[in-house]
Design a protein around this motif. Structure first.
Motif, mmCIF file in Angstrom:
data_model
loop_
_atom_site.group_PDB
_atom_site.id
_atom_site.type_symbol
_atom_site.label_atom_id
_atom_site.label_comp_id
_atom_site.label_asym_id
_atom_site.label_seq_id
_atom_site.Cartn_x
_atom_site.Cartn_y
_atom_site.Cartn_z
ATOM 1 N N MET A 135 0.831 -1.218 0.000
ATOM 2 C CA MET A 135 0.000 0.000 0.000
ATOM 3 C C MET A 135 0.860 1.261 0.000
ATOM 4 S SD MET A 135 -3.368 -1.093 2.203
ATOM 5 C CE MET A 135 -2.561 -2.164 3.376
ATOM 6 N N VAL A 148 -7.567 1.694 -1.845
ATOM 7 C CA VAL A 148 -7.136 0.385 -2.338
ATOM 8 C C VAL A 148 -8.233 -0.641 -2.104
ATOM 9 C CG1 VAL A 148 -5.418 -1.449 -2.104
ATOM 10 C CG2 VAL A 148 -4.721 0.945 -1.871
ATOM 11 N N VAL A 150 -9.504 -4.636 -2.015
ATOM 12 C CA VAL A 150 -8.956 -5.961 -1.716
ATOM 13 C C VAL A 150 -10.073 -6.988 -1.760
ATOM 14 C CG1 VAL A 150 -7.722 -7.394 -0.064
ATOM 15 C CG2 VAL A 150 -7.195 -4.959 -0.213
ATOM 16 N N LEU A 163 -4.688 -5.254 7.104
ATOM 17 C CA LEU A 163 -4.943 -4.339 6.000
ATOM 18 C C LEU A 163 -5.199 -2.933 6.533
ATOM 19 C CD1 LEU A 163 -7.235 -6.651 3.856
ATOM 20 C CD2 LEU A 163 -4.848 -6.082 3.434
ATOM 21 N N THR A 167 -8.431 0.694 2.970
ATOM 22 C CA THR A 167 -8.785 -0.312 1.974
ATOM 23 C C THR A 167 -10.289 -0.522 1.905
ATOM 24 O OG1 THR A 167 -8.509 -2.086 3.597
ATOM 25 C CG2 THR A 167 -6.604 -1.554 2.247
ATOM 26 N N ALA A 188 -12.552 2.141 -5.299
ATOM 27 C CA ALA A 188 -11.137 1.768 -5.286
ATOM 28 C C ALA A 188 -10.427 2.241 -6.552
ATOM 29 C CB ALA A 188 -10.998 0.261 -5.147
#
Length: 299
Positions: A135, A148, A150, A163, A167, A188
């Motif tokens: 990241m 981000v 996931v 994480l 995220t 994202a």
């Protein structure tokens, strides 16, 4: 010498002899130092390279123990890959196991049902990059904090705590529509890929890369090979970097008698697919290209 004094002296000598005998028995039973063995699952050139380099790194730590006491030492196994890890787990022994070159998903699957005492004598250096480093790489690529995405499956849900809070996590169950799950990640800007055989398998990887590419989402892969086939970038560790960390773990254990918990690679470098970056309008800077944490030079 009076009879009473003689009897007292005999009892003292007998007690001393018994204590010495017990001490000798304990010395025969208790491990005297440590020895190591590298377990492998194949005979490939890469495996030979791993073991040869690793052997050179481990020998100095264990050479301090006298050769004639070898059978009294506690065994430390270094398991190279999943097959070797299964081999180590099948052995009934008072031994220590360090696993390397095995993903966190496979490690957890193989060790989850072991007794607690057995798990306490085991640790691992996972094969995939640390999510926090990945990241950070995403921030360097985009020049700012990015959202981000996931995908987590049943076997990788345990990674949620590691994480970053920035995220966007989507759960995926085998059999679900993967494209639908990907399309639901509307906020994202990039997708962080984690090794999960239910998601990133041979059938799905190409589809995931094409789908995210069309939406202008870069993929932070989990291996250099993944970047070569279309992911945007990744941090990754060379053999010597993983082996350096294994040797550090082993040395710490020999010195303290305690094992560090399973961990992600400490040392890494970065690979970037410049063509994909250009297509995604990502201006790659030297700070992203040079993002790395190098292992100390071998003594």
């Amino acid at each position: 010498m009076t009879p009473l004094l003689a009897l007292t002296l005999m009892l003292v000598l007998a007690a001393g002899s018994a204590g010495a005998a017990q001490q000798i028995d304990r010395e025969r039973e208790e491990p005297q130092g440590y020895r190591f063995q590298i377990l492998t699952g194949d005979d490939s050139a890469v495996t030979h390279r791993i073991t040869e380099d690793l052997y050179k790194r481990l020998v100095p730590t264990f050479a301090a123990f006298r050769t004639e006491l070898a059978q009294k030492r506690r065994m430390l196994y270094v398991a190279i890959g999943p097959t070797a890890l299964r081999d180590a787990l099948s052995r009934r022994c008072d031994c220590v196991v360090i696993s390397a070159y095995t993903s966190s998903q496979v490690w957890r699957t193989l060790t989850a049902r072991l007794p607690k005492q057995r798990r306490m004598a085991m640790t691992a250096i996972y094969a995939e990059p640390a999510p926090n480093d990945q990241m950070r790489l995403a921030e360097l690529l985009y020049g700012r904090p990015v959202r981000v995405g996931v995908l987590l499956g049943p076997d990788t849900a345990f990674l949620r705590p590691v994480l970053h809070e920035a995220t966007e996590i989507q759960m995926y169950a085998p059999g679900e529509d993967l494209n639908h799950t990907l399309n639901s990640m509307t906020r994202a800007e990039t997708l962080l890929a984690l090794p999960d055989s239910d998601i990133y398998n041979a059938e799905n990887v190409r589809n995931i890369l094409l789908s995210t590419y069309r939406r202008k989402q870069g993929v932070i892969g989990f291996s250099a090979d993944m970047v070569k086939v279309g992911a945007l970038a990744t941090t990754y560790s060379e053999i010597e970097e993983i082996n350096a960390q294994v040797a550090e773990l082993a040395a710490d254990f020999v010195r303290t008698g305690e094992l560090d918990p399973p961990q992600f690679p400490r040392y890494f470098r970065t690979i970037i697919n410049e063509g994909v970056a250009s297509s995604l309008d990502v201006r790659v800077t030297d700070s992203a290209r040079n993002f790395a944490r190098r292992a100390p030079a071998q003594q």
